[in-house]
Design an enzyme around this catalytic site. Structure first.
Site: not given
Ligand code: NAP
Length: 245
Positions: A13, A15-16, A62, A141, A154, A158, A187
């Site tokens: 994951g 890609s962003r 995936n 998380s 969710y 986690k 974040i």
């Molecule tokens: P995000 O911007 O939504 O990015 C999610 C990534 O996961 C994307 O690269 C997406 O790629 C990939 N993904 C989703 N479904 C997938 C699948 N079935 N197979 C493979 N890849 C998949 O999320 P983020 O905010 O950076 O969060 C990243 C991690 O940190 C997550 O585990 C999230 O739960 C955790 N987290 C985030 C926060 C926060 O505040 N942002 C806080 C606590 C924990 P595609 O678009 O190509 O599917």
């Protein structure tokens, strides 16, 4: 600064958001990384182009499908010949109050966040056991610890990841493979971009450090754990003091 030269690292994951920041930062420290995405090809290609150094890999995978995971790891091994570390970062949310949460919303979040972590870790362990070394970092998380209304799926995923982390750490320690988790708080990413100013203020007000974290804060903690040779089975919080373990 620590060097990851000669290390080949899979970041799911990436890609962003946080995954992209982790991959980018590890590349600046000398690692060769695999950027993976499930559907955001354009975005993944942009991240891939911006990596430091050369020899990196771009993979479609995936994580909900063990066949797709296996194929991606096969391609990884064909390209790099060795797997130093895996960062299980891919994650999704599908929020909703308990009574209104559909079966498929619970299933799909567990399928990506928890089953995905399991499939990738099992595949990675297969190669790491042969090499008798390796490190796995799972992205959890803060809500795994404190819960969150509207996020039963969710939070369950986690909390499951944290249990999985401890279990795998116990099981794989004898093979010199460490397994840890990083639990971010709020974040700044696409997830938090959706919030309005009032919502952001309400969040930062609850955080003792009075600000949101950055993907780089998480990336630096991942790099620390990858290099921390005597730490395994731990969950490290990156949450500005929102919760203490
Ligand atoms: P995000 O911007 O939504 O990015 C999610 C990534 O996961 C994307 O690269 C997406 O790629 C990939 N993904 C989703 N479904 C997938 C699948 N079935 N197979 C493979 N890849 C998949 O999320 P983020 O905010 O950076 O969060 C990243 C991690 O940190 C997550 O585990 C999230 O739960 C955790 N987290 C985030 C926060 C926060 O505040 N942002 C806080 C606590 C924990 P595609 O678009 O190509 O599917």
């Amino acid at each position: 600064m620590v060097s990851f030269k000669d290390q080949c690292i899979m970041v799911t994951g990436s890609s962003r958001g946080i995954g992209a920041a982790i991959a980018q930062y590890l590349s600046t420290l000398g690692a060769r990384v695999a950027i993976t995405y499930s559907s955001s090809k354009d975005s993944a290609e942009r991240v891939f182009q911006e990596l430091e150094g050369s020899g990196h890999l771009l993979l479609q995978m995936n994580v909900t499908q063990s066949k797709s995971v296996k194929e991606a790891f096969d391609k990884f091994m064909n390209h790099f010949g060795s797997l130093s570390a895996l960062v299980n970062n891919a994650g999704v949310t599908k929020d909703g109050l308990l009574l209104r949460m559909k079966d498929e919303d619970f299933h799909s979040v567990l399928a990506t966040n928890l089953f995905g972590c399991f499939y990738c870790s099992r595949e990675a362990a297969k190669y790491m056991i042969k090499e008798r070394k390796g490190s796995i970092i799972n992205i959890s998380s803060v809500v795994a610890q404190i819960g969150n209304p509207g996020q039963a799926n969710y939070v369950a995923s986690k909390a499951g990841i944290e249990g999985l982390t401890r279990s795998m750490a116990n099981e794989l320690a004898g093979r010199n493979i460490r397994v840890n988790a990083v639990a971010p708080g709020f974040i700044q990413t696409d997830m938090t971009e959706k919030l309005n100013e009032k919502q952001v203020h309400a969040i930062t007000d609850r955080v003792p450090l009075k600000k949101l974290g950055t993907p780089q804060d998480v990336a630096e903690t991942v790099a620390f754990l990858l290099n921390a040779k005597y730490i395994t089975g731990q969950v490290i919080s990156v949450n500005g003091g929102l919760a203490f373990r």
